[in-house]
Design an enzyme around this catalytic site. Structure first.
Site, mmCIF file in Angstrom:
data_model
loop_
_atom_site.group_PDB
_atom_site.id
_atom_site.type_symbol
_atom_site.label_atom_id
_atom_site.label_comp_id
_atom_site.label_asym_id
_atom_site.label_seq_id
_atom_site.Cartn_x
_atom_site.Cartn_y
_atom_site.Cartn_z
ATOM 1 N N LEU A 131 -3.917 47.063 42.626
ATOM 2 C CA LEU A 131 -2.525 46.853 43.018
ATOM 3 C C LEU A 131 -2.390 46.943 44.536
ATOM 4 C CD1 LEU A 131 -0.795 48.888 40.149
ATOM 5 C CD2 LEU A 131 -1.208 46.428 40.256
ATOM 6 N N SER A 132 -3.536 46.920 45.194
ATOM 7 C CA SER A 132 -3.610 46.778 46.646
ATOM 8 C C SER A 132 -3.170 47.986 47.464
ATOM 9 C CB SER A 132 -2.830 45.532 47.080
ATOM 10 O OG SER A 132 -3.438 45.038 48.223
ATOM 11 N N ASP A 184 -1.957 39.924 49.813
ATOM 12 C CA ASP A 184 -1.532 41.307 49.592
ATOM 13 C C ASP A 184 -0.683 41.806 50.755
ATOM 14 O OD1 ASP A 184 -3.155 40.950 47.458
ATOM 15 O OD2 ASP A 184 -4.762 42.248 48.158
ATOM 16 N N TYR A 234 -16.570 39.232 45.521
ATOM 17 C CA TYR A 234 -15.417 38.567 46.143
ATOM 18 C C TYR A 234 -15.890 37.663 47.284
ATOM 19 C CZ TYR A 234 -10.762 38.138 48.261
ATOM 20 O OH TYR A 234 -9.585 37.654 48.771
HETATM 21 C C1 GLA Z 1 -7.567 40.612 46.432
HETATM 22 C C2 GLA Z 1 -7.449 40.061 47.850
HETATM 23 C C3 GLA Z 1 -6.374 38.981 47.934
HETATM 24 C C4 GLA Z 1 -6.556 37.928 46.838
HETATM 25 C C5 GLA Z 1 -6.754 38.578 45.475
HETATM 26 C C6 GLA Z 1 -7.101 37.568 44.403
HETATM 27 O O1 GLA Z 1 -6.412 41.314 46.089
HETATM 28 O O2 GLA Z 1 -7.148 41.090 48.771
HETATM 29 O O3 GLA Z 1 -6.381 38.399 49.212
HETATM 30 O O4 GLA Z 1 -7.618 37.063 47.152
HETATM 31 O O5 GLA Z 1 -7.790 39.551 45.511
HETATM 32 O O6 GLA Z 1 -6.057 36.696 44.194
#
Ligand code: GLA
Length: 407
Positions: A131-132, A184, A234
């Site tokens: 959830l960042s 995000d 990623y």
């Molecule tokens: C992470 C990255 C985002 C995005 C998502 C996938 O949250 O920080 O920039 O790429 O993955 O949508």
């Protein structure tokens, strides 16, 4: 959005216990987490995404000190961190939470700003992975620096928030060393109460969309699986789609993969020799169009149609982009099979972390019981469930709006 008063009180205590009481009054900031409704792994391909800021987040308290250094403590991590706000800082290897803060300070230093010595205490209530929490911390620190110094990357509010987003992403890419896209930081800096954002990740323009779901609601289901090796996988996906763009750009005259029209997708796939790169490309282009379709479905109050797009998004992330994994597939599969559910998908980077479910409000209790039991039986530990409450982006909070609350 209501403030988590007891958490704020704990952060106040941590500030005073770690650095002593002070006659300087602290300033209070809240920076939310985000959930992405749809548009996954396409922000770094210049695509459209649909995130929203949510009720969970990071509280940051800061007050000036006389020791010439930034001193920080976090309720969520052990120890304290100290650095000179006006000198080049080193990051840890592997990076730790303080590096996200140091990276943002470095961005303002690079803009010629002289930065204050501060005591900072931080506490977050963002559950699990996905959830960042890192973007929440970066953007919160940027908002704090601008509030305390009066420096503004732009005087106009929206442009300022766009600039804070790019700056925070730059800190993460170049100081911390994680190659994330812009979604995000954009969601957290530009979020608006009760609105999702149809966000164009090539220029960070935003259409704010009301999420009016009638008898339905959104829920986050957390797989509680730690995201192992997520950063390297990623970065590998990013490299794969860059490879696709290199081959397709001269033929289709595009600057990013999301500019490829759906009608040209098959012709583009036929030009790509590697089956993995073909699948990655198919995900990116189809996901971008699912976001456009989702905007239309929501505007037309076609909630069932939106739910189908969520399901299609998950299938594409599972089969073509390969970023789901057993835990998320199990959770989403169980969710999709429940009465009252219109759609479910993983959200965020994947490889563990959270999923998003669209379901009827009166089915929530039974849903949690059944999916919770099914997940525990299949995976061996519990999933967690939270309602999605869409709130505003990162802001200073006035201390007199925080209710006194006994600890
Ligand atoms: C992470 C990255 C985002 C995005 C998502 C996938 O949250 O920080 O920039 O790429 O993955 O949508």
């Amino acid at each position: 959005m209501s403030t988590n008063n007891s958490l704020v009180r704990q952060v106040e205590l941590a500030l005073n216990e770690s650095f002593g009481s002070s006659s300087a009054t602290p300033r209070y900031f809240f920076s939310p987490a985000r959930v992405n409704l749809i548009g996954e792994h396409i922000d770094y391909c210049g695509g459209l995404v649909m995130p929203a800021a949510i009720q969970f987040g990071t509280y940051i308290l800061a007050r000036p000190n006389a020791v010439g250094r930034v001193r920080m403590v976090s309720l969520n991590q052990p120890g304290t961190i100290e650095f000179d706000p006006n000198a080049d800082a080193q990051r840890q290897n592997p990076p730790i939470w303080g590096d996200y803060v140091k990276g943002v300070f470095a961005e303002y230093r690079a803009r010629g700003e002289r930065l204050p010595a501060l005591d900072i205490a931080i506490g977050g209530d963002i559950p699990g992975n996905g959830l960042s929490s890192s973007a929440s911390l970066e953007v919160g620190i940027a908002v704090m620096i601008e509030a305390l110094t009066g420096y503004q990357t732009s005087p106009e509010r929206f442009a300022n928030r766009q600039a804070i987003s790019w700056l925070s992403q730059h800190a993460e890419n170049h100081f911390v060393g994680v190659n994330c896209g812009i979604m995000d930081q954009g969601a957290i800096a530009l979020g608006m109460d009760q609105r999702a954002m149809l966000m164009n990740c090539s220029d960070l323009s935003v259409d704010y969309v009301p999420v009016e779901l009638g008898d339905y609601c959104l829920m986050i289901a957390n797989s509680c699986k730690a995201r192992m090796l997520a950063d390297s996988a990623y970065n590998q996906r990013r490299a794969e789609v860059e490879q696709a763009l290199e081959l397709l750009a001269p033929v289709f005259h595009i600057d990013n993969l999301c500019q490829l029209p759906l009608a040209s997708l098959q012709a583009a796939l036929d030009l790509l020799p590697d089956p993995i790169i073909r699948r990655r490309t198919r995900h990116v282009v189809s996901e971008h169009h699912r976001v456009i379709d989702s905007g239309d479905k929501l505007a037309a109050a076609d909630i069932a149609g939106f739910g189908q797009l969520l399901n299609q998004s998950h299938a594409s992330l599972q089969q073509d982009y390969e970023v789901t994994g057993n835990e998320l597939d199990t959770l989403v599969g169980l969710a999709q099979a429940q009465p009252g559910v219109l759609g479910a998908r993983m959200t965020g980077a994947g490889f563990g972390g959270c999923s998003l479910v669209l379901l009827r409000q009166d089915a929530v209790t039974e849903f949690i019981e059944r999916v919770g039991a099914g997940y525990r039986a299949a995976i061996g530990y519990d999933a967690e469930f939270y309602p999605v409450q869409i709130g505003p982006g990162a802001e200073e909070i006035l201390s007199n709006t925080i209710l006194p609350e006994a600890l």
